[in-house]
Design an enzyme around this catalytic site. Sequence first.
Site, PDB file in Angstrom:
ATOM      1  N   ARG A  38     -21.761 -41.646  33.002  1.00 55.05           N
ATOM      2  CA  ARG A  38     -22.669 -42.792  33.130  1.00 55.05           C
ATOM      3  C   ARG A  38     -22.760 -43.277  34.580  1.00 55.05           C
ATOM      4  NH1 ARG A  38     -21.435 -45.660  27.264  1.00 55.05           N
ATOM      5  NH2 ARG A  38     -23.200 -44.621  26.273  1.00 55.05           N
ATOM      6  N   LYS A 195     -23.808 -37.742   7.385  1.00 53.81           N
ATOM      7  CA  LYS A 195     -24.414 -38.433   6.245  1.00 53.81           C
ATOM      8  C   LYS A 195     -25.916 -38.621   6.369  1.00 53.81           C
ATOM      9  CE  LYS A 195     -20.512 -41.219   4.748  1.00 53.81           C
ATOM     10  NZ  LYS A 195     -20.062 -42.612   4.584  1.00 53.81           N
ATOM     11  N   GLY A 353     -23.946 -38.784  20.067  1.00 53.89           N
ATOM     12  CA  GLY A 353     -22.585 -38.668  20.583  1.00 53.89           C
ATOM     13  C   GLY A 353     -21.943 -37.338  20.236  1.00 53.89           C
ATOM     14  N   GLY A 376     -27.184 -44.776  20.342  1.00 51.60           N
ATOM     15  CA  GLY A 376     -28.005 -45.664  19.504  1.00 51.60           C
ATOM     16  C   GLY A 376     -29.464 -45.705  19.919  1.00 51.60           C
TER      17      GLY A 376
HETATM   18  P1  ADP Z   1     -24.286 -37.558  16.184  1.00 50.63           P
HETATM   19  O1  ADP Z   1     -23.141 -38.387  16.721  1.00 50.63           O
HETATM   20  O2  ADP Z   1     -24.611 -36.432  17.116  1.00 50.63           O
HETATM   21  O3  ADP Z   1     -25.482 -38.389  15.829  1.00 50.63           O
HETATM   22  P2  ADP Z   1     -23.220 -37.588  13.518  1.00 50.63           P
HETATM   23  O4  ADP Z   1     -22.267 -38.677  13.915  1.00 50.63           O
HETATM   24  O5  ADP Z   1     -24.309 -37.921  12.615  1.00 50.63           O
HETATM   25  O6  ADP Z   1     -23.782 -36.862  14.830  1.00 50.63           O
HETATM   26  O7  ADP Z   1     -22.408 -36.430  12.782  1.00 50.63           O
HETATM   27  C1  ADP Z   1     -21.324 -35.748  13.354  1.00 50.63           C
HETATM   28  C2  ADP Z   1     -20.239 -35.484  12.341  1.00 50.63           C
HETATM   29  O8  ADP Z   1     -20.718 -34.794  11.200  1.00 50.63           O
HETATM   30  C3  ADP Z   1     -19.158 -34.627  12.925  1.00 50.63           C
HETATM   31  O9  ADP Z   1     -17.954 -35.366  13.002  1.00 50.63           O
HETATM   32  C4  ADP Z   1     -19.029 -33.453  11.947  1.00 50.63           C
HETATM   33  O10 ADP Z   1     -17.691 -33.068  11.709  1.00 50.63           O
HETATM   34  C5  ADP Z   1     -19.651 -34.014  10.699  1.00 50.63           C
HETATM   35  N1  ADP Z   1     -20.118 -32.941   9.797  1.00 50.63           N
HETATM   36  C6  ADP Z   1     -21.061 -32.023  10.034  1.00 50.63           C
HETATM   37  N2  ADP Z   1     -21.195 -31.179   9.003  1.00 50.63           N
HETATM   38  C7  ADP Z   1     -20.308 -31.575   8.060  1.00 50.63           C
HETATM   39  C8  ADP Z   1     -19.955 -31.107   6.748  1.00 50.63           C
HETATM   40  N3  ADP Z   1     -20.575 -30.049   6.206  1.00 50.63           N
HETATM   41  N4  ADP Z   1     -18.996 -31.776   6.087  1.00 50.63           N
HETATM   42  C9  ADP Z   1     -18.382 -32.824   6.646  1.00 50.63           C
HETATM   43  N5  ADP Z   1     -18.656 -33.324   7.859  1.00 50.63           N
HETATM   44  C10 ADP Z   1     -19.610 -32.705   8.564  1.00 50.63           C
HETATM   45 MG    MG Z   2     -21.638 -39.572  15.703  1.00 52.78          MG
END
Ligand code: ADP
Ligand code: MG
Length: 395
Positions: A38, A195, A353, A376
């Site tokens: 950053r 999710k 992230g 965000g």
């Molecule tokens: P970002 O931060 O890039 O927006 P998210 O926070 O939505 O991404 O998701 C990242 C998380 O999703 C990671 O910690 C990863 O381990 C988890 N993840 C991805 N695929 C699966 C899965 N099939 N089962 C459980 N967790 C998962």
């Molecule tokens: Mg995340």
Amino acid sequence: MASFRTLDDIGDVRGKRVLVRVDLNVPMQEGKVSDDTRFRATLPTVTELADKGAIVLLLAHFGRPKAPTPDLSLALVTKPYEQVLGRPVRYIDWEVDQAGVASLRPGDVAILENTRFFGGEEKNDPAVVDRFARLGDLYVNDAFSAAHRAHASTEGLAHRLPAFAGRAMEAELNALEQALGKPERPVAAVVGGAKVSTKLEVLRHLVAKVDHLIIGGGMANTFLAARGVKVGKSLCEHDLTGTAGEILDAAERANCTVHLPYDVVVAKEFAANPPSLRTCNVHEVADDEMILDIGPAAVEALADVLKTCRTLVWNGPLGAFETPPFDAATVALARTAAALTQEGSLVSVAGGGDTVAALNHAGVADDFSFVSTAGGAFLEWMEGKELPGVKALAR
Ligand code: ADP
Ligand code: MG
């Protein structure tokens, strides 16, 4: 010409006090800055303004203080920031040290105290906006990552002083515009992560915008369940299968092709290289197994989809990439996207992230066209929302 004002429009800044909203909210470990990404993002703007003889006053928040507290003072990052900037930086607690601001000369750079030490910052209180505004002649916002919040230092000030986007903000807005505003088609979106519930708005927005929607990660399980697939012990939001079904219907109406995996990597326990590891068709997942990554056949098919596309936007890993070998699909598809980008056939923009961590893990973050570290704000942009801090910079 950009739809927002930039430093090219700011005119002569010599001797002017320029309030620059930056993101100095770096992670700290044992009193040391553990990642200075950053800080580095602010360099083009701060260097340009200082070289042109402006008095550069940096406004930033640090952590989430409820009241002023020494462990969230920006005094803590002044020395580390100075080292990255490569020129002297003053720290000024301007509430008590008004003479400090008055003593600055053209070309000087100062960090002002944590904007969140002022109760009204987060409420965009006009009284706080006034107090900030009295310190400067011009306002530059270079903190895209804070632009989804209408705070005094991120939005209010833009209405009180002549306001411009800094260079990092400009680069980010241009990249996002190229990816989803007026993209070259076909456009693919990869949406993964844990999710569905955290990304419903993203998915709803994207189906109306992109030609291919690639769904991976834990959220793919909810979509598979919506299509009647048994997902065993997988992470799955069963209460959202109806919503997932609606998104699939909306995609069909919008002529957006949704890609769900047809093979997956499963295990009975969530651990590195577990003995129960196997790859199977999505219809063969046993009751005591969980899906932890999408399979190699799916990845190969998705690589072929990307080869037909001109633009890619990516948020969310395709599997539980922190634990081997469930990083395989994310790494493989990220490398394909990076190679296509380097060949010049694909514009690739990624953010989030964990997505940034996954791209770094795959060693390809530098080979994407643009990687946003904004978290965000990036997600709200993917949801199609207008960000208040950006809107305030419009021409
Ligand atoms: P970002 O931060 O890039 O927006 P998210 O926070 O939505 O991404 O998701 C990242 C998380 O999703 C990671 O910690 C990863 O381990 C988890 N993840 C991805 N695929 C699966 C899965 N099939 N089962 C459980 N967790 C998962
Ligand atoms: Mg995340």
